[in-house]
Design a protein around this motif. Structure first.
Motif, short mmCIF file in Angstrom:
data_model
loop_
_atom_site.label_atom_id
_atom_site.label_comp_id
_atom_site.label_asym_id
_atom_site.label_seq_id
_atom_site.Cartn_x
_atom_site.Cartn_y
_atom_site.Cartn_z
N LEU A 1 0.87 -1.18 0.00
CA LEU A 1 0.00 0.00 0.00
C LEU A 1 0.90 1.22 0.00
O LEU A 1 1.33 1.70 1.05
N ASP A 2 1.27 1.67 -1.22
CA ASP A 2 2.28 2.72 -1.38
C ASP A 2 3.57 2.31 -0.70
O ASP A 2 4.20 3.08 0.03
N GLY B 1 -2.94 -1.62 -4.91
CA GLY B 1 -2.42 -2.25 -3.71
C GLY B 1 -3.07 -3.60 -3.45
O GLY B 1 -4.03 -3.99 -4.12
N PHE C 1 -4.70 3.30 5.50
CA PHE C 1 -3.95 3.61 4.30
C PHE C 1 -4.91 4.09 3.21
O PHE C 1 -6.07 3.67 3.16
N LYS C 2 -4.43 4.94 2.34
CA LYS C 2 -5.13 5.30 1.12
C LYS C 2 -4.17 5.00 -0.03
O LYS C 2 -3.05 5.53 -0.05
N SER C 3 -4.61 4.14 -0.94
CA SER C 3 -3.66 3.66 -1.93
C SER C 3 -4.37 3.24 -3.21
O SER C 3 -5.58 2.97 -3.22
N THR C 4 -3.62 3.21 -4.29
CA THR C 4 -4.06 2.67 -5.57
C THR C 4 -3.10 1.55 -5.97
O THR C 4 -1.90 1.63 -5.68
#
Length: 612
Positions: free
Chosen positions: A245-246, A269, A264-267
């Motif tokens: 996640l990043d 992932g 987490f905020k992720s693309t």
């Protein structure tokens, strides 16, 4: 100077092995035993386990969606796994590698066994259990669904919802399972679960709205595990919550217990939980915007661990349908399936699904640039010979050939040092009380003869990273688990099962169970062979004149024999074979440089001294 250097080198190497053995074997083994005893004691007392529903929690606020969480958890007595499975209607899972079932109550994937892997080397031993339903001693499952937005009062499917199977039959690689549920308020939920012939589940969730108002919903997926699992306890291996996640995110169970929740905020992932050989991971679409979370939620004395993600909301218009797709990996961390080397045919899911470093699900460690090629070499020869033991022997030869130029210079320098020993001895007689003059004249001899006194350390220095990379491969890769060699070695990743102190099975007693020094009483045949080869390697060199150095060199093979006895058999076989090749290589180089090979003379002198 040479004597002092060799003495210091011997002490350092002995210390490194002692420390490594302490960290990687002795301490973790004792911690594991203590944890096992504690767990057994809790089970005997009937410690209640949670039957946690992994239903998402309160409705999210606009623009701030809530994460799915385990709620309404109540401690209940533990029931047998078979009893828990039989308590709800199910759809059977039947693939070449997986058996189990999907619970229609809650729509969970909560019953999985890996039929190609057994608990012991006995092929008749029970299959490895990965998932178990809530209410058992070790609940572990995956769940998918929808979270209603704030203000939406429509009833959503949860852990108590009983779905209906559309059609009949088992879930197989060719026949998906379709589940349906109508909330009676205008929303109809449809879930299609497909599975391939390895370990990948594909879940398609659809919701149709025939009500009188649009509905905003958030798709979610989670993996939940109740109770702190028994881990190997080794410093070099991560077991716990994991995700990319990043960047790679690793949280051991103890660490997440202290942290409680990590968001987490992720693309692009993925996230899940990993054991030594098995793993469970959520693999959302690579373009999805994830709000992901690692969490630990205590219920009494029991912790519930969860990895989950929430996707962006979708609004289902009146008469419309919304769709959410998810994927689940649940199985063995096979290099070819996970995806390690795309160019070697081991691309697996990492390449096929376009995932982001999914190969890191296998813990290759800090020296991955050595560990991964080491595994690739072992796997390459295994495909030809069908035996990882043979692969280890061949890879050792290749490593020797790769480093032959460097080793050649090293051994040639050592041979020259032996040839100037008479000159060095003469220096000590000429300047018995002037150490500074001795050193000056010695360095002048080294310069004139083009001798590098440090060169003798290089073969050992090179061997250390290769040794630890092979240890890592044997320890973490499932391909080595229960991989046989010949004879009595049925598992290269486990220690040699024979024991000198039981006369190799003639005495019905296990001395390793003795307190304090029991760990030192596991001495198999291969460790003994390794010790003999190391002793030969030591005897290849002249007897050191310094009594302290002589004592260290005499005891070192015995110390290494006991220290490595508890290491994987494959590593001990490597070390013994490497010592043998080193003896042959050094003898060849010494002869080529006109230096007498003193191995047999030193052996004769040793036995003659003992006889006297």
């Amino acid at each position: 100077m040479t004597d002092n250097r060799n003495t210091i080198l011997a002490v350092i190497l002995s210390g490194l092995v002692l420390i490594a053995w302490q960290y990687f074997y002795n301490v973790p083994a004792m911690e594991k035993q203590r944890a096992l005893q504690q767990t057994q004691g809790e089970l005997q007392k009937g410690t209640p386990q949670p039957t946690a529903s992994a239903t998402p929690g309160t409705a999210p606020q606009p623009g701030s969606p809530a994460q799915p969480s385990a709620t309404n958890q109540q401690a209940q007595p533990v029931v047998a796994r078979d009893t828990a499975i039989a308590a709800s209607p199910r759809v059977k899972i039947d693939t070449p590698r997986l058996t189990g079932s999907v619970s229609l109550k809650g729509g969970r994937i909560d019953d999985l066994a890996l039929v190609q892997y057994r608990e012991t080397v006995d092929p008749k031993s029970p299959a490895i259990i990965l998932y178990s339903p809530s209410g058992t001693a070790e609940p572990y499952y995956a769940e998918f669904g929808w979270v209603a937005a704030t203000g939406v009062t429509a009833k959503m499917p949860d852990a108590q919802t009983v779905w209906q199977q559309d059609g009949s039959g088992s879930l197989t690689p060719t026949t998906p399972a379709v589940l349906k549920w109508d909330n009676g308020e205008g929303l109809t939920f449809r879930r299609t679960i497909a599975v391939d012939d390895h370990y990948l589940f594909t879940i398609k969730d659809e919701v149709s709205n025939v009500g009188n108002a649009p509905v905003t919903l958030y798709p979610f997926a989670l993996i939940s595990r109740h109770g702190t699992p028994q881990v190997s306890g080794y410093y070099i291996l991560h077991e716990g919550l994991i995700g990319y996640l990043d960047g790679l995110q690793e949280y051991a169970y103890k660490k997440i217990d202290e942290t409680k929740t990590v968001n987490f905020k992720s693309t692009n992932g993925w996230l899940g939980m990993t054991d030594k050989y098995w793993a469970s991971a959520l693999l959302p679409d690579t373009s999805a915007q994830l709000q992901a979370r690692f969490s630990s939620n205590p219920v009494g004395n029991v912790h519930t661990y969860q990895t989950d993600y929430l996707l962006d909301p979708v609004t289902v218009a009146i008469g419309g349908t919304a769709t959410a797709n998810a994927r689940l990996f649940a199985g063995a961390k096979e290099a070819g399936v996970v995806g390690v080397f795309p160019f070697a045919g081991l691309g697996g899911y990492n390449k096929e699904l376009g995932l982001n470093h999914f190969d890191l699900l296998i813990d290759w460690g800090w020296f991955y640039f050595i560990t991964k090629p080491m595994f690739l070499g072992l796997d390459f020869f295994y495909r030809f010979f069908g035996n990882f033991g043979i692969s280890i022997l061949l890879v050792t030869v290749i490593v020797k050939l790769l480093f032959f130029p460097l080793a050649n210079k090293s051994y040639a320098s050592m041979a020259k040092m032996k040839s100037v020993q008479p000159q060095l001895a003469a220096l000590k007689e000429r300047y018995p009380d002037d150490k500074v003059k001795q050193q000056q004249e010695m360095m002048e001899i080294y310069r004139k003869e083009k001798i590098n006194p440090v060169a003798g350390c290089l073969p050992v220095v090179i061997q250390i990273p290769v040794f630890f990379s092979l240890y890592k491969v044997l320890f973490v890769t499932i391909e080595m688990r229960h991989a046989p060699f010949y004879g009595w070695i049925k598992d290269l990743s486990a220690p040699d099962p024979t024991n000198l102190f039981t006369l190799f099975g003639l005495i019905p007693f296990d001395p390793t169970t003795l307190p304090l020094f029991g760990h030192y009483l596991a001495l198999g045949i291969w460790p003994i062979i390794m010790g003999i080869t190391m002793w030969f390697q030591m005897k290849l060199n002249p007897t050191p004149p310094d009594p302290t150095q002589q004592m260290i060199f005499n005891w070192m093979p015995l110390i290494f024999t006991f220290m490595l006895a508890g290491f994987p058999a494959g590593l001990v076989i490597y070390w013994a074979w490497n010592n043998t090749l080193s003896v042959l290589q050094q003898s060849f180089i010494m002869r080529r440089n006109g230096v007498k090979v003193e191995l047999f003379d030193n052996l004769k002198a040793t036995f003659a001294k003992k006889a006297t």
